[in-house]
Design an enzyme around this catalytic site. Structure first.
Site, PDB file in Angstrom:
ATOM      1  N   LYS A   1       0.845  -1.194   0.000  1.00  0.00           N
ATOM      2  CA  LYS A   1       0.000   0.000   0.000  1.00  0.00           C
ATOM      3  C   LYS A   1       0.878   1.241   0.000  1.00  0.00           C
ATOM      4  O   LYS A   1       1.911   1.274   0.672  1.00  0.00           O
ATOM      5  CB  LYS A   1      -0.906  -0.024   1.240  1.00  0.00           C
ATOM      6  CG  LYS A   1      -1.972   1.069   1.263  1.00  0.00           C
ATOM      7  CD  LYS A   1      -2.870   0.931   2.494  1.00  0.00           C
ATOM      8  CE  LYS A   1      -3.979   1.965   2.522  1.00  0.00           C
ATOM      9  NZ  LYS A   1      -4.839   1.829   3.713  1.00  0.00           N
TER      10      LYS A   1
ATOM     11  N   SER B   1      -9.801   1.738   2.756  1.00  0.00           N
ATOM     12  CA  SER B   1      -8.913   2.477   1.885  1.00  0.00           C
ATOM     13  C   SER B   1      -7.858   1.630   1.172  1.00  0.00           C
ATOM     14  O   SER B   1      -7.290   2.077   0.179  1.00  0.00           O
ATOM     15  CB  SER B   1      -8.191   3.578   2.685  1.00  0.00           C
ATOM     16  OG  SER B   1      -7.349   2.991   3.651  1.00  0.00           O
TER      17      SER B   1
ATOM     18  N   SER C   1     -10.007  -0.558   6.948  1.00  0.00           N
ATOM     19  CA  SER C   1      -9.390  -0.349   5.635  1.00  0.00           C
ATOM     20  C   SER C   1      -8.669  -1.541   5.036  1.00  0.00           C
ATOM     21  O   SER C   1      -8.275  -1.494   3.877  1.00  0.00           O
ATOM     22  CB  SER C   1      -8.421   0.838   5.698  1.00  0.00           C
ATOM     23  OG  SER C   1      -9.128   2.047   5.629  1.00  0.00           O
TER      24      SER C   1
END
Lengths: 502, 100
Positions: free
Chosen positions: A80, A155, A179
């Site tokens: 990420k 996210s 997330s």
């Protein structure tokens, strides 16, 4: 067939260690998959092809000379884009950090690499991890590999979509309010938020410091155990990371837990929950029952989900979470000042405050601004007690509920999200609608608990449904074993969207 | 949807937040912030007298490290992302003024 996407990370690891597949071939296969499928998904902000190939060649040389290549030797992983890497860019999907090159690598990523893993690229996300659909990315949205008109969740949407579309063997995400778990559910993959303090956050760009955790996003539960084992453990560079021993999560993974008591939080099965998801969770409970587990009715009163006469959903936990998260965000994001790194306005400025204001106006997207403004408000004099301090008191009530529930059961079984993946644009108009995506995941962050999200099957329309297992602090091994029990008994594991089969 | 926060208040928060907002943004954020704050007011339903605030879910006590020097970033590495630098310093516009 050059596509290795039918192999799990663990299987690929074994194939590389055994010499049937070279690390170079593994990276090459994923780069080819990226060339083919990434244009339709948009999971990556940056693919580090050249560096990955060099790393792979180095792993192969190591193996050929008989040296150990590590427990993740040659595995191509996605990271990420809020985890710092001293190579490539670390953007947090924000214009503020569009060209930021981190001077160091996050501990979690460094540990993966020390174990032999290869970083394929950095994945898209909601800007600064604020969002539940990846539509708040400052660059572009990511598509759900199961249906390109739908969001991958967020996210960590890029990481979940990359694993789902087999654009990497596994990935890392971060989870502040759901997330990792919610995008994992939307994309039909496994995701874990470990206990607060289990994984070092050194090099994770801070959002909500009392809530953030890094965790794996994987094809199945065994892969999750493999990655967690590599990243967990104390770190002198992160004083909130607890120095507790890390076991080998794979050793007892296949061993079912005897006399398991599975708690169903009754407040989570309100009319806010999609009927098909509710029945999937009840079916999962039956699977556990068939394996000898006892189903226990438990209560989490302060995580209750209310639906009023007009269908308006509300929850103490959501209110509590957003106050805490926004307050911490407003403080953490004060560092983006146009002075030390990141974007600086090109407009004329009167003085340094004007420089800050213009830089931040240009660099941050709407949701980030909204959260900074609300957090600043909640912390400002006159409102601090009413909002921030009140939220911290409610936070204790929420945690106490979990402590009480774990007096009656070993783990909780519940939904991950109230719906399956929604359409792009469906929830962007009203910020509150988007916040309600997190009603089943945020309490876990507030209480610092570990939570595992794993596929529970597909809906009638062919979209993944997720289920969540929640345990007491440091019960990751229990969650993984229980998750594996379900996988084996239900046969729901390694789900693959149609696009990966072409 | 009827409630809103007055533009002056939003302007004040924006200033504290060091974010410049246009008149249009002031109005939009005013409405959205009011909606969200109304939602937050739900917590007032709960009696929290005698409930201790919980800042960190996992009790962490003071973590102390040996006071020994370790390698840290060089000035060049620390300044590598600076929008503007002057030798070993970050460059900023003039800081003296009354707007602070």
């Amino acid at each position: 067939m050059n596509d290795l996407s039918n192999l799990s990370a663990l299987e690929l690891r074994d194939a590389i260690a055994g010499g049937t597949v070279s690390a170079v071939r593994a990276v090459d296969a994923y780069l080819e998959a990226i060339a083919r499928r990434e244009p339709a998904v948009g999971a990556y902000n940056e693919v580090l092809a050249e560096r990955a190939m060099e790393q792979a060649a180095a792993i192969d040389r190591k193996r050929q000379s008989g040296r150990p290549i590590g427990p993740l030797g040659g595995l191509p992983l996605a990271i990420k884009d809020n985890l710092c890497t001293s190579y490539g860019r670390t953007t947090c999907a924000s214009k503020m950090l569009a060209n930021f090159q981190a001077p160091y690598t996050a501990t979690a990523v460094a540990r993966l690499e020390a174990a032999g893993a290869i970083v394929l690229g950095k994945t898209n996300m909601d800007e600064f991890a604020m969002g539940s659909s990846t539509e708040n990315s400052g660059f572009r949205p990511t598509a759900n590999p199961w249906d390109a008109s739908r969001v991958p969740g967020g996210s960590s949407g890029g990481s979940a979509a990359a694993v789902s579309a087999r654009l990497c063997a596994a990935a890392l995400g971060s989870d502040t309010g759901g997330s990792i778990r919610q995008p994992a559910a939307f994309c039909g993959v496994v995701g874990m938020k470990p206990t607060y303090g289990r994984v070092s956050r050194f090099g994770l760009v801070a959002y909500g410091s009392s809530l953030d955790q890094i965790g794996p996003v994987t094809q199945n539960v065994a892969d999750c155990a493999l990655l967690l084992g590599a990243i967990a453990g104390g770190d002198p560079a992160d004083s909130t990371c607890l120095d507790r021993p890390v076991g080998d999560y794979l050793i007892e993974l296949e061993k079912p837990i005897e006399h398991l008591r599975v708690g169903l939080p009754r407040e989570f099965f309100s009319q806010a929950l999609d009927a098909e998801i509710a029945s999937s969770i009840r079916l999962a409970a039956e699977v556990y029952q068939s394996l000898g587990a006892t189903i226990v009715d438990v209560s989490l009163p302060h995580s209750r989900i209310d639906v009023d006469g007009e269908g308006k959903v509300s929850s103490y936990a959501v209110a509590c979470y957003y106050i805490v998260a926004m307050a911490e965000a407003s403080s953490n994001l004060a560092r983006y000042d146009g002075v030390h790194y990141g974007h600086r306005t090109a407009r004329d400025v009167e003085d340094i405050v004007d420089l800050y204001c213009k830089t931040r106006e240009e660099g941050f997207g709407s949701e980030v601004k909204r959260r900074i403004l609300l957090g600043t408000y909640a912390l400002s004099s006159g409102y601090y007690d009413a909002y921030y301090l009140k939220a911290l008191r409610v936070r204790r009530l929420i945690k106490n509920d979990f402590d009480a529930a774990f007096g009656h059961c070993d783990l909780l079984l519940c939904p991950v999200a109230p719906t399956t993946a929604f359409r792009l644009g469906e929830k962007t108009a009203d910020p509150l609608t988007m916040y309600l995506e997190d009603i089943y995941t945020i309490s876990v962050n507030l209480a610092g608990l570990p939570g595992l999200s794993l596929p529970a099957g597909l809906s009638k329309t062919g979209l993944p449904i997720g289920m969540q297992l929640i345990g007491p602090v440091f019960s990751e091994d229990r969650l993984l074993r229980a998750g594996r029990m379900y996988e084996k008994a239900s046969g729901v594991s390694g789900l693959r969207p149609e696009m990966t089969k072409k | 949807m009827s409630r809103t926060i007055e533009p002056d208040m939003v302007r004040h928060i924006a200033k504290l937040s060091r974010i410049e907002l246009s008149e249009e943004q002031l109005a939009t954020f005013g409405r959205q912030l009011a909606d969200i704050l109304e939602y937050f007011d739900k917590l007032a339903e709960l009696d929290t007298t005698n409930v201790e605030p919980l800042a960190h879910a996992v009790e962490i006590h003071n973590v102390l490290a040996e006071d020994t020097p370790r390698p840290s970033l060089s000035a060049d590495a620390a300044l590598a992302n600076a929008p503007q630098r002057d030798g070993d310093f970050f460059m900023v516009p003039k800081v003296i003024g009354d707007s602070l």
